[in-house]
Design an enzyme around this catalytic site. Structure first.
Site, short mmCIF file in Angstrom:
data_model
loop_
_atom_site.label_atom_id
_atom_site.label_comp_id
_atom_site.label_asym_id
_atom_site.label_seq_id
_atom_site.Cartn_x
_atom_site.Cartn_y
_atom_site.Cartn_z
N GLU A 96 18.68 42.04 44.81
CA GLU A 96 20.05 41.51 44.76
C GLU A 96 21.10 42.56 45.09
OE1 GLU A 96 17.57 38.82 42.12
OE2 GLU A 96 17.80 41.00 42.36
N PHE A 158 16.35 31.98 28.00
CA PHE A 158 15.59 32.76 28.98
C PHE A 158 16.44 33.04 30.21
CE2 PHE A 158 12.65 32.77 32.69
CZ PHE A 158 12.02 33.98 32.42
N GLN A 159 16.49 34.30 30.59
CA GLN A 159 17.26 34.78 31.74
C GLN A 159 18.75 34.44 31.63
OE1 GLN A 159 15.27 33.66 35.46
NE2 GLN A 159 14.13 35.58 35.38
N LYS A 208 23.00 25.66 35.59
CA LYS A 208 22.00 24.88 36.32
C LYS A 208 22.24 23.39 36.20
CE LYS A 208 17.00 24.55 37.06
NZ LYS A 208 15.66 25.10 36.66
N MET A 524 24.14 66.78 47.65
CA MET A 524 25.43 67.13 47.07
C MET A 524 25.28 67.66 45.65
SD MET A 524 28.62 67.43 47.79
CE MET A 524 29.24 66.34 49.05
#
Length: 627
Positions: A96, A158-159, A208, A524
């Site tokens: 993602e 969940f999630q 959802k 760096m």
């Protein structure tokens, strides 16, 4: 109670302006224009019975979205079914974070709104870094996330993750959709907010069950954003006062930030500079806004800017800041920055004006309108005989440019110079290409040794400094500009964070080109350890030299790309030429370079710009009496 910091107050002010009425400023699909209709210029549509997911996809189509970068998952899955039949192209990324940076690269290259999509929980939280990156660099992006079903919100389902709360400080605005009927309006508002005023990321979180619900889709919706009216046109009195200061200053500088690019104001900037004869400095986010080769361009200011640009700002008696934010990498120690300068600060975001530096003439407005009106006002002043001879000022600045040009020393151990690689890359590829950089030494060298002659040809993570930005951002830029050559200049550390998106590029037919500046270290960080930590190199060696783990050529081939390697100066040109000949697959070049090269000039963090070092142990001499 803890007192809010100026930064907190500024952020609150930024968000407050993003909860408002579509007063009509910019078409989300119009690249880099400042004023257009209030509602996106889209096709009207008859009402139709669809699911919430169908309404979402139809809204994207109506908003002229041509591509979405994302990964499906449980909570967002209902949206992927109508997307299967949509005219909107979906690019399946491997992470993602890659989706978010790709959307950013697409937006920066095209001027359109970039769109990414993820599922709930970890999918959404993986977007946090690119959202924060887009927020810091004012990039128009809409992130669409699935959320657990409404009854589960707040139950640790969940999630589940409160992505709206998580992203509250790093979005221009965000939405949690409550019912399917509001999806078209919310999407239209999200695109309007992302692309108008000061651009920025907007998050739309959709449960959802809302995606699965039945609803009626109709377009266009009526936007409901009371109070959101970005100021486009500056106040005439402030413009006239700025023009008076410009024509009377003896040591003026135009300090140009990324806002000039966002406003599509580069032509006006050149006219203003040439009308006034004032020196120009362009920040890291503004490279290409003013041609590097122009005689009035002093280069980039700040921590790794040119000596002339740094001292030009430091010794100026007038700074005209256009779409810039006086960030710490430009100012150095703030209380010692440009002590004798009167400041004119023009920005579309009033929260930026006076946030870091006291401003004498604040101008709120879109940079294109500000510059156009400054040109008119300065012309009036000059026609009345009011102007100043800048000859002495230019004599001093030209002397600095001649004495302290950008350059580098060849490595004493015979290894390949990274600066040479990047310089030749820019010269061979040319100024029509888009260059995308990761973060670190290679980013600074790419900003220094490639000449940017045209706007929108340099993309990088400026404000957040996100390692892993380059590969997915280059992918997004290439999708948006398929006929333009796109090179990512990346470090071996950055490259290992998101190189999995090369699999996406290979499968989707996105032939980006990647130059990995492989010095075997987190370069760096190693430079700072050399300078400030007595050469105690704690956890900066990556093993890409000593063990060739990973072998970048083999890795490129495993990801469906062409892999090349170059280890000496004699092979640089032909290796780049070979990569330029390949246009049907992504190409990765492993440039194996020396580990001891450093970025100069340098202003150490937290020190005054007066303490700029031209090279290690070399401080520029500057005759104060000349000023």
């Amino acid at each position: 109670m803890t007192r809010p910091t100026p930064e907190t107050l500024a952020h609150t002010a930024r968000r407050a302006r993003a909860s408002a009425d579509p007063a009509v400023d910019v078409d989300p699909a119009a690249a880099r224009t400042a004023a257009t209709p209030a509602v996106p210029a889209v096709r009207p549509s008859a009402s139709a019975q669809v699911s919430g997911a169908g309404s979402l996809v139809r809204s994207l189509e109506a908003l002229d979205v041509d591509v979405v970068f994302g990964i499906p998952g449980g909570a967002i899955l209902p949206a992927y079914d109508p997307l299967y039949d949509s005219t909107v192209r979906h690019i399946l990324v491997r992470h993602e974070q890659g989706a978010g940076h790709a959307a950013t690269g697409y937006a920066q290259a095209t001027g359109k709104v970039g769109v990414c999509m993820a599922t709930s929980g970890p999918g959404a939280t993986n977007l946090v870094t690119p959202i924060a990156d887009a927020y810091m660099d004012s990039v128009a992006m809409v992130a669409i996330t699935g959320q657990v079903a409404s009854p589960l919100i707040g139950t640790d389902g969940f999630q589940e993750a409160d992505i709206q709360g998580i992203t509250l400080p790093i979005t221009k605005h965000n939405f949690l959709v409550q019912n399917a009927e509001e999806i078209p309006r919310v999407l239209a508002e999200a695109f309007h907010l992302a692309s108008t005023g000061r651009p920025g990321p907007v998050l739309v979180d959709i449960p959802k069950d809302v995606l699965q619900a039945s609803t009626t889709f109709s377009w266009p919706p009526t936007l409901d954003l009371p109070g959101y009216r970005p100021t486009l046109h500056p106040h005439g009195k402030q413009i006239r006062e700025a023009a008076r200061l410009i024509t009377g200053a003896r040591r003026p500088v135009l300090y140009v930030g990324g806002g000039v690019l966002k406003a599509g104001a580069t032509d006006g900037l050149r006219r203003l500079a040439e009308l006034t004869g004032i020196p120009v400095v362009t920040t890291l986010m503004a490279l290409g806004a003013f041609p590097d080769s122009h005689q009035q361009h002093l280069g980039m200011p700040g921590m790794h800017g040119t000596v002339a640009a740094v001292y030009g700002l430091q010794k100026a008696d007038l700074i005209v800041a256009l779409g810039a934010r006086f960030d710490d990498r430009v100012t150095g120690k703030l209380d010692s920055f440009a002590p004798d300068a009167t400041v004119v600060h023009a920005d579309i975001d009033p929260a930026e004006i006076g946030k870091n530096r006291h401003v004498d003439v604040p101008i709120v407005g879109d940079a294109k309108h500000v510059i156009d009106e400054l040109i008119a006002a300065v012309t009036v002043e000059r026609s009345a005989g009011r102007s100043t001879d800048l000859g002495d000022w230019w004599t001093q600045l030209d002397d600095l440019r001649n004495r302290y040009p950008l350059g580098y020393d060849e490595p004493s151990d015979g290894t390949l110079s990274p600066q040479y690689v990047i310089k030749r890359l820019g010269e061979i590829v040319g100024s029509d290409a888009i260059f995308v950089a990761g973060v670190g030494q290679h980013q600074m060298w790419a900003s220094q040794f490639i000449s940017y002659e045209k706007p929108y040809t340099w993309l990088n993570s400026g404000g957040l400094g996100t390692m892993g930005y380059a590969v997915p951002a280059a992918m997004g830029a290439k999708v948006g500009k398929p006929d333009t050559v796109v090179w990512a200049v990346d470090g071996d550390g950055c490259f290992q964070m998101t190189n999995q998106e090369l699999a996406t590029c290979a499968l989707e037919g996105i032939p980006v080109k990647i130059a990995v500046i492989n010095n075997g270290n987190l370069g760096m960080v190693r430079q700072w350890q050399t300078l400030f930590y007595n050469e105690r190199y704690s956890n900066t060696e990556l093993g890409t030299h000593k063990h060739r783990i990973p072998d970048f050529v083999k890795l490129a081939e495993a990801l469906g790309c062409v892999g090349l390697r170059c280890e000496n100066a004699a092979d640089v040109d032909k290796t780049i030429a070979a990569a330029m000949e390949i246009n049907d697959a992504p190409v990765v070049i492993d440039f194996v370079v020396g580990k001891d090269a450093m970025v100069w000039p340098m202003v150490a963090a937290g020190t005054s710009n007066d303490e700029i070092m031209f090279a290690r142990g070399v401080r520029p001499t500057f005759d104060e009496d000349d000023i």
